[in-house]
Design a protein around this motif. Structure first.
Motif, short mmCIF file in Angstrom:
data_model
loop_
_atom_site.label_atom_id
_atom_site.label_comp_id
_atom_site.label_asym_id
_atom_site.label_seq_id
_atom_site.Cartn_x
_atom_site.Cartn_y
_atom_site.Cartn_z
N CYS A 39 90.74 -17.21 -89.18
CA CYS A 39 91.62 -16.72 -88.12
C CYS A 39 90.86 -16.73 -86.80
O CYS A 39 89.90 -15.97 -86.63
CB CYS A 39 92.13 -15.32 -88.40
SG CYS A 39 93.12 -14.71 -87.00
N PRO A 40 91.26 -17.57 -85.88
CA PRO A 40 90.54 -17.71 -84.62
C PRO A 40 90.72 -16.50 -83.71
O PRO A 40 90.01 -16.37 -82.72
CB PRO A 40 91.18 -18.95 -83.96
CG PRO A 40 92.08 -19.54 -84.98
CD PRO A 40 92.40 -18.49 -85.97
N HIS A 41 91.66 -15.65 -84.05
CA HIS A 41 91.85 -14.44 -83.26
C HIS A 41 91.02 -13.29 -83.80
O HIS A 41 90.32 -12.60 -83.08
CB HIS A 41 93.34 -14.07 -83.20
CG HIS A 41 93.61 -12.85 -82.36
ND1 HIS A 41 93.91 -11.64 -82.93
CD2 HIS A 41 93.59 -12.66 -81.03
CE1 HIS A 41 94.06 -10.74 -81.95
NE2 HIS A 41 93.88 -11.34 -80.80
N CYS A 42 91.09 -13.10 -85.13
CA CYS A 42 90.31 -12.03 -85.76
C CYS A 42 88.84 -12.45 -85.93
O CYS A 42 87.99 -11.64 -86.26
CB CYS A 42 90.89 -11.67 -87.11
SG CYS A 42 92.60 -11.09 -87.03
N LEU A 43 88.58 -13.75 -85.76
CA LEU A 43 87.23 -14.29 -85.85
C LEU A 43 86.58 -14.03 -87.20
O LEU A 43 85.42 -13.64 -87.30
CB LEU A 43 86.33 -13.73 -84.73
CG LEU A 43 86.79 -14.08 -83.31
CD1 LEU A 43 85.86 -13.45 -82.27
CD2 LEU A 43 86.84 -15.60 -83.12
N THR A 44 87.38 -14.22 -88.23
CA THR A 44 86.84 -14.05 -89.57
C THR A 44 87.58 -14.97 -90.53
O THR A 44 88.68 -15.43 -90.24
CB THR A 44 86.99 -12.58 -90.05
OG1 THR A 44 86.49 -12.48 -91.39
CG2 THR A 44 88.44 -12.13 -90.03
N ASP A 81 84.60 -21.12 -83.03
CA ASP A 81 85.22 -20.13 -83.92
C ASP A 81 86.52 -19.57 -83.35
O ASP A 81 87.34 -19.05 -84.08
CB ASP A 81 84.23 -19.00 -84.30
CG ASP A 81 83.71 -18.25 -83.10
OD1 ASP A 81 84.15 -18.54 -81.97
OD2 ASP A 81 82.86 -17.36 -83.30
N ASP A 82 86.71 -19.70 -82.03
CA ASP A 82 88.00 -19.25 -81.50
C ASP A 82 88.94 -20.43 -81.24
O ASP A 82 89.84 -20.35 -80.41
CB ASP A 82 87.83 -18.37 -80.26
CG ASP A 82 87.10 -19.09 -79.15
OD1 ASP A 82 86.55 -20.19 -79.40
OD2 ASP A 82 87.09 -18.58 -78.01
N ALA A 83 88.73 -21.48 -81.98
CA ALA A 83 89.65 -22.62 -82.01
C ALA A 83 89.75 -23.36 -80.68
O ALA A 83 90.83 -23.82 -80.30
CB ALA A 83 91.02 -22.20 -82.52
N LYS A 84 88.65 -23.47 -80.00
CA LYS A 84 88.60 -24.40 -78.87
C LYS A 84 87.79 -25.61 -79.34
O LYS A 84 87.02 -25.51 -80.30
CB LYS A 84 87.88 -23.75 -77.68
CG LYS A 84 88.69 -22.61 -77.06
CD LYS A 84 88.13 -22.28 -75.67
CE LYS A 84 89.00 -21.29 -74.95
NZ LYS A 84 88.99 -19.95 -75.60
N MET A 85 87.97 -26.74 -78.65
CA MET A 85 87.24 -27.92 -79.06
C MET A 85 85.78 -27.74 -78.64
O MET A 85 85.48 -27.18 -77.58
CB MET A 85 87.82 -29.18 -78.39
CG MET A 85 89.34 -29.33 -78.59
SD MET A 85 89.95 -29.05 -80.27
CE MET A 85 89.35 -30.52 -81.08
N ASN A 86 84.86 -28.20 -79.48
CA ASN A 86 83.45 -28.04 -79.16
C ASN A 86 82.84 -29.37 -78.71
O ASN A 86 83.56 -30.36 -78.51
CB ASN A 86 82.70 -27.44 -80.36
CG ASN A 86 82.69 -28.39 -81.55
OD1 ASN A 86 82.97 -29.58 -81.40
ND2 ASN A 86 82.35 -27.86 -82.71
N ALA A 87 81.55 -29.36 -78.57
CA ALA A 87 80.86 -30.54 -78.04
C ALA A 87 81.12 -31.79 -78.87
O ALA A 87 81.17 -32.91 -78.34
CB ALA A 87 79.36 -30.27 -77.96
N ASP A 138 97.96 -18.89 -85.88
CA ASP A 138 97.85 -20.01 -86.81
C ASP A 138 96.43 -20.07 -87.37
O ASP A 138 95.46 -20.08 -86.62
CB ASP A 138 98.14 -21.34 -86.10
CG ASP A 138 99.63 -21.53 -85.87
OD1 ASP A 138 100.39 -20.58 -86.14
OD2 ASP A 138 100.02 -22.62 -85.43
N VAL A 139 96.36 -20.09 -88.67
CA VAL A 139 95.06 -20.15 -89.33
C VAL A 139 94.47 -21.54 -89.13
O VAL A 139 95.19 -22.54 -89.14
CB VAL A 139 95.25 -19.85 -90.83
CG1 VAL A 139 94.12 -20.39 -91.65
CG2 VAL A 139 95.41 -18.35 -91.03
N GLU A 140 93.17 -21.62 -88.93
CA GLU A 140 92.48 -22.90 -88.84
C GLU A 140 91.68 -23.11 -90.13
O GLU A 140 90.76 -22.36 -90.42
CB GLU A 140 91.54 -22.90 -87.63
CG GLU A 140 90.87 -24.23 -87.36
CD GLU A 140 91.87 -25.35 -87.06
OE1 GLU A 140 92.85 -25.09 -86.33
OE2 GLU A 140 91.68 -26.47 -87.58
#
Length: 905
Positions: free
Chosen positions: A179-184, A300-306, A352-354
Motif C-alpha cells: 500500500c503506497p499510502h500506508c507504506l507497508t 515506496d509511495d508509488a512514484k517512478m524511480n530512477a 490501489d495496491v501496488e
RNA sequence: AGGCCCGUAGCUCAGUUGGUUAGAGCGCUACCUUGACACGGUAGAGGUCUGGGGUUCGAGUCCCCACGGGCCUACCA
C-alpha cells in the motif's frame, strides 16, 4: 423501590443506572475456581481505534444473550472482553494527530512515537469498551485484554519463535501487496478487489533485427518501463519463429528476450505478454523460470524511480498517461480497448495496491491448514450455518502463504536480529547479546512489526495467559463458541483454529456461529465512508438498548442479512412498554389489595413465588394451569432455539408468550379475582400471577436485561438480592405441561373470539352487552363453559350466556349471527339494525372456503395411491378433519339457506 | 472463471427432517379515549409461495432449466 411507576417505559435513566451498577459491582466476574460446567466466550476483538457500529451491536447482542442465558442456567460463565491494537489504523490516527500539531512522526524516532501511541491509547483508545459497558454487556471486565499487553506480546513472541524453529516462517523477496499510502505490505485478505472499467492497451514492440513488431496487451502501460522480457505460448504458431530473439523495449531502448511459457493465454489480447517481474506476481514467477532481471521502477509511495529513466518522479498514474502519450507519438500504440478488470485496493485506505517486490516475512500455511480442515470435518468444531463450511474448506484447501511483516512502528516487533558481520538472522524469545552463528555483537533488530491479525489469531488462548498453564486456561479453554460475522471467517476464525491447534493441541472453540450483516433500509452494505452506517448508540438512546437488542435478535435468522428499519425498532420498543405496563398493572392494583391488609411480601416474596403454582382447596384454576403450562412450553422452546443459535425464534416465542398469552389472556382472565371479596382466593390469584410474571421476566432477561432488572427489583425480593441476571433461568418443567388445560383454554378462547367476531360483524355498539346463547356437541364442553362462565361473559362483552339443553342443538340463524365449530355453536342476537346482507356475504365466503377444502380432501382420500402409500397417521388425520369440515359445511349451508329465505330488509 | 445465498401478504422477513385451511412484525380497514398500556384494545382485509419442467400418493419445502437480485473467492496480462 418506589411504588409510583410511570405510565410509559422511559429506558434512558434506567439503563444508565444499571449499566453502571453491573460494572461497578463486578457482577460478571468469572471464578476459575468455582465448580460447574463451563461456558466461555472471548470477544472477537474490536479495533481499538473503533467505535461501536451496528455490526458490533448485533454481534455483542448475540454473545450477551448466550452468556446471560448460560449464566442463569448455572454454568461457570466467562465473557472476556478486549480490543486489538490495529497496527495500521492506530498508526494512522496518531500520525495524523501529530501532523496537526506540526510534528512529523519520522522525526520523533521510533521509541518516542510508540510512547505517543500509548498516550493516545490511554486517552482515546477506550471508546468501544466504554460503549460496551454502557450497553450493559455482561463481560468480566477484570479480565479485559489488549493485544499489546505484556502477556499477549509474550505469547506472540513465543509463537513466532516456535513457528520459526519448526520451519514454518521464512523471509524472502517476493511480490507482495504494497500500500503506497500506508507504506507497508499488506496480506491478501487485506487486499480488496474491485471491479473497474479500465483499458487494455495494445503496444507494439519492435523485434530486434527485423521489421516485425510484437504486439503486447497490458492494463498498466507504465509498468513497461520495468519490462525485462516478453512471453508467448510455446505452442502458439503465430510466434514460434520469434522465440529466442529479442525486442527493443520502446522508450527505454533496452533489448529484452522473447521467451516461451505455457502460462500465457493464447486467447487473451494478442497472445503476447510483457513481463515485469518486479511489479506483477505472474511475471515474477515467469521471470524466475526464465532468469529475467527484476527491475523495480517505483518508489515506496508509488512514484517512478530512477530506473524509470526520464519518467522518474512522476506518480504512477501520471506516468501511465505520459507513457501512453509518448508511445502514441511514436506510433507504437496499435489500439486501445475497453476492459473490465479487478484492481486490488487497500482495505484500510482504499488506495490501489501496488504489487511490489520486497523482502518480507511469511508464514507457511499448508501444514497449519491441514489439521484445521480436519477439525471442522470431524465435527470437533461446528460451523453454523453449515453452508459456510464449504467456504471454509475452499479457502483452507487453496490457502497461500501469509505475509506477516508490516513496515510500521506500531505493533509486535518481529523477534529477529540481523548480524552486521555475517548477515545471519537470529530469532529469539529474548533480545540476544550476540549472533547465534558468528557470535558477533553487531546485531540490529529487524525493523518490521507483525500483522495485527497475527496476534488476533492467538486471542482465544493468549488472553487466558498462554504460554503459562494458568487456571483460566485450564478452566475456560477451549472456549465454547466464537460468534462473529461471516465476513470475518478467514480473517480470524480460520487463523484462530490453525494457531489454536498448533499451540494448544486443542481447538480454540467448539462452535463458530457466523451471523449475518446488518444492511441499510435499501439493502446495501453499511459503510462508514459512504455515511450509510447507522449509529447504534444514537438508536439506543432514542428507543432503548433493550428494544435494539430485541429487534436485532428477533431478526437474526441464521444465514439471512438483517435489514433494519425504524418500524421494526418501534415494534420492539412497544414490546418493552407492554411489559412495563403489565408490571404497572400488578403494582397499581396491588395498592387496592394492600388496603385490605394483605402485604406485597406475603403475595410475592421469593419463597412464595418459588412455591408456585398455588392451589385453592387443592385445585388450580384452568387459566392458571394453562399459563403455567405455556410458561413451561415457552421455556423449552427458548432453550431449544438458543441451543441452535436460532435467536429470532427464541425472541419470537418469548414475545408471543408475554404479549399473546400472558397479557392478552392470563391477566384479563384473572382480573376480577384480584380484587374479589374472597380473601383466600385473592391471595392465591395474586401469588400465581406474580410467580408467572417473575418467571417471565427471567425468561426475557437475556434479551432485555435492563427492563427486566428494573422490574425485578420493583418486586419484593429477599434482602441482599443483587440481580435478576444471577437468578436461575426458568426450568422447562415437563410436569407443568398440561395439554388438557391447553386444549380447554383454546376452546374457550375460540368461543370468545367467535362471539367478538359476530358482534363486530353485526356492528353492535361495543358497550352494549347482549344475551347470547351457546350450544355444545359434548357434555364435557358444557361443563367447561359452566365452570368458566364469568370470564367468558366478561371477555366476550355479553350480558349473559345461556347454554342450550342437550347436545348438538342447532341455533336459529334467524335470531342472530351464529358462529360454530366442531365443539360449539354460539348465537349473538341481532341488534336494532339487522344487516343480514353483510351476514349472508360473510357466510357465503366462509362456505366457499370450506367447500374448497372439503372437495380437495375428498379427492385426496378417494385416491387409492394416497391411501396405500401415505402413512396411516396422515390418512387418519385427514379423515377426521374432513368429517369435521363436512359437518361445519352442512351447518353453514343450512344457516345460509334460512337467512336467504327470510325477507330481505 | 468458480462457489454460495436469496426471490413467500403493501413493506421487512420466518417457515427444522416434504403431510391438515402457509405464519409474524410493521403498514392498511372498521370500531373502541373500558380504571396496566393509544408504544393500547377488538375484529378484519390481504399471499398460492418469481416462471417453467420434473420426482412423489402429496412440494413453499427435493431435482433441473430460465429470469431477477446479492455476496464471496480467483494471478489471465
Amino acid at each position: 423501590m418506589p411504588r409510583e411507576i410511570p405510565k410509559a417505559y422511559e429506558p434512558q435513566e434506567i439503563e444508565q443506572r444499571w449499566a453502571r451498577a453491573w460494572y461497578e459491582e463486578r457482577l460478571y466476574r468469572a471464578d476459575a475456581g468455582a465448580p460447574g460446567e463451563v461456558f466461555s466466550i472471548v470477544i472477537p476483538p474490536p479495533n481499538v481505534t473503533g467505535s461501536l457500529h451496528i455490526g458490533h451491536m448485533l454481534d455483542h447482542t448475540e454473545i450477551d444473550i448466550l452468556v446471560r442465558w448460560h449464566r442463569m442456567r448455572g454454568y461457570n460463565t466467562l465473557y472476556l472482553p478486549g480490543t486489538d491494537h490495529a497496527g495500521i489504523s492506530t498508526q494512522r490516527v496518531v500520525v495524523r494527530q501529530l501532523t496537526e500539531k506540526g510534528i512529523h512522526y519520522r522525526g520523533l524516532g521510533r521509541d518516542e512515537f510508540e510512547k505517543k501511541v500509548w498516550e493516545w491509547k490511554a486517552e482515546s483508545g477506550g471508546t468501544i469498551t466504554r460503549q460496551m459497558i454502557a450497553l450493559g454487556e455482561s463481560c468480566d471486565w477484570t479480565r479485559e485484554r489488549f493485544t499489546m499487553d505484556p502477556g499477549l506480546s509474550r505469547a506472540v513472541r513465543e509463537v513466532f519463535v516456535r513457528l520459526f524453529e519448526d520451519g514454518l516462517i521464512y523471509r524472502g523477496r517476493y511480490i507482495v501487496n504494497w500500500c503506497p499510502h500506508c507504506l507497508t505490505a499488506i496480506s491478501d485478505l487485506e487486499t480488496v478487489h474491485e471491479q473497474r472499467n479500465g483499458k487494455l492497451w495494445y503496444l507494439r514492440y519492435p523485434v530486434v533485427g527485423s521489421s516485425e513488431h510484437l504486439v503486447v496487451a497490458t492494463t498498466r502501460p507504465e509498468t513497461m518501463l520495468g519490462d525485462t522480457g516478453i512471453a508467448v505460448h510455446p505452442d502458439d504458431e503465430r510466434y514460434t519463429h520469434l522465440v529466442g530473439r529479442k525486442v527493443l523495449l520502446p522508450l527505454m531502448n533496452r533489448e529484452i528476450p522473447i521467451v516461451a511459457d505455457s502460462f500465457v493465454d493464447r486467447e487473451f489480447g494478442s497472445g503476447v505478454v510483457k513481463l515485469t517481474p518486479a511489479h506483477d506476481p505472474n511475471d515474477f514467477e515467469a521471470g524466475k523460470r526464465h532468469g529475467l532481471a527484476e527491475i523495480d521502477v517505483m518508489t515506496d509511495d508509488a512514484k517512478m524511480n530512477a530506473a524509470a529513466g526520464k519518467y522518474a518522479g512522476l506518480d504512477r498514474f501520471e506516468a501511465r498517461k505520459k507513457v501512453v502519450e509518448d508511445l502514441t507519438a511514436l506510433g507504437l500504440v496499435e489500439r486501445v480497448a475497453d476492459h473490465v478488470n479487478a484492481v486490488g485496493t487497500c482495505d484500510r485506505c482504499k488506495t490501489d495496491v501496488e504489487p511490489r517486490l520486497s523482502m518480507q516475512w511469511f508464514v507457511k500455511m499448508k501444514p497449519l491448514a491441514e489439521p484445521a480442515v480436519a477439525a471442522v470435518e470431524s465435527g470437533q468444531i461446528r460451523i453454523i450455518p453449515e453452508n459456510r463450511r464449504t467456504e471454509y474448506f475452499e479457502w483452507m484447501r487453496n490457502i497461500r502463504d501469509w505475509c506477516v511483516s508490516r513496515q510500521l512502528w506500531w505493533g509486535h516487533r518481529i523477534p529477529a536480529w540481523h548480524c552486521g558481520d555475517c548477515a545471519e538472522i537470529t530469532v529469539a524469545r529474548e533480545t540476544p547479546a550476540e549472533c547465534a552463528k558468528c557470535g558477533s555483537a553487531k546485531l540490529t533488530a529487524d525493523p518490521d512489526v507483525l500483522d495485527t491479525w497475527f496476534s488476533s489469531a492467538l486471542w482465544p488462548f493468549s488472553t487466558m495467559g498462554w504460554p503459562e498453564q494458568t487456571a483460566d486456561l485450564k478452566k475456560y479453554y477451549p472456549t465454547s463458541a466464537l460468534i462473529t460475522g461471516y465476513d470475518i471467517l478467514f480473517f480470524w476464525v480460520a487463523r484462530m483454529i490453525m494457531m489454536g491447534l498448533k499451540f494448544t493441541g486443542q481447538v480454540p472453540f467448539r462452535a463458530v456461529y457466523l451471523h449475518s450483516l446488518v444492511r441499510t433500509a435499501e439493502g446495501a452494505k453499511m459503510s462508514k465512508s459512504k455515511g450509510t452506517g447507522i449509529d447504534p448508540i444514537d438508536l439506543n438512546l432514542r428507543f432503548g438498548t433493550d428494544a435494539m437488542r430485541f429487534v436485532l435478535a428477533s431478526m437474526a435468522a441464521p444465514g439471512t442479512d438483517i435489514v433494519l428499519s425504524e418500524d421494526r425498532i418501534l415494534g420492539a420498543r412497544a414490546f418493552a412498554n407492554k411489559i412495563w405496563n403489565a408490571a404497572r398493572f400488578l403494582l397499581v392494583n396491588l395498592e387496592k389489595v394492600e388496603a385490605t391488609g394483605i402485604t406485597l411480601e406475603e403475595l410475592a416474596a421469593p419463597e412464595i413465588r418459588a412455591a408456585a403454582p398455588h392451589r385453592r382447596d387443592g385445585k388450580l384454576d384452568l387459566a392458571e394451569r394453562w399459563i403455567f403450562s405455556r410458561l413451561a412450553a415457552t421455556t423449552a422452546e427458548v432453550n431449544a432455539a438458543l441451543a441452535e443459535y436460532r435467536f429470532h425464534e427464541a425472541a419470537h416465542v418469548v414475545y408471543h408468550f408475554f404479549w399473546g398469552d400472558f397479557c392478552d389472556w392470563a391477566i384479563e382472565w384473572v382480573k376480577p379475582r384480584l380484587t374479589g371479596a374472597d380473601r383466600e382466593d385473592v391471595v392465591v390469584a395474586w401469588r400465581n400471577l406474580f410467580a408467572v410474571f417473575e418467571a417471565a421476566l427471567r425468561l426475557l432477561h437475556p434479551f432485555m436485561p435492563f427492563l427486566t432488572e428494573e422490574l425485578w427489583h420493583r418486586l419484593p425480593q429477599a434482602a441482599g438480592a443483587r440481580s435478576i441476571s444471577l437468578q436461575p433461568f426458568p426450568r422447562a418443567r415437563p410436569e407443568a405441561r398440561d395439554l388438557g388445560a391447553e386444549r380447554d383454554m383454546a376452546l374457550l378462547q375460540e368461543i370468545v373470539v367467535a362471539a367478538r367476531n359476530a358482534r363486530s360483524e353485526l356492528k353492535l355498539d361495543p358497550r352494549r352487552k347482549v344475551a347470547a346463547e351457546v350450544s355444545v356437541s359434548a357434555p364435557a364442553t358444557r361443563a367447561l363453559i359452566e365452570a368458566n362462565l364469568e370470564p367468558l361473559v366478561r371477555l366476550a362483552s355479553l350480558a349473559s350466556l345461556h347454554i342450550a339443553p342437550g347436545e348438538g342443538q342447532r341455533l336459529d340463524p334467524a335470531k342472530g349471527a351464529v358462529r360454530s365449530s366442531p365443539d360449539f355453536e354460539i348465537c349473538i342476537p341481532f341488534g336494532d339494525a339487522i344487516d343480514s346482507k353483510a351476514e349472508i356475504a360473510k357466510l357465503r365466503k366462509e362456505k366457499e372456503r370450506l367447500a374448497r377444502d372439503v372437495e380437495s380432501k375428498t379427492t385426496r382420500l378417494e385416491d387409492a395411491a394416497f391411501r396405500s402409500k401415505a402413512p396411516g397417521e396422515v390418512v387418519k388425520t385427514m379423515e377426521d378433519t374432513l368429517a369435521e369440515r363436512r359437518v361445519e359445511l352442512q351447518k353453514l349451508s343450512e344457516r345460509l339457506k334460512q337467512l336467504e329465505a327470510a325477507p330481505q330488509e
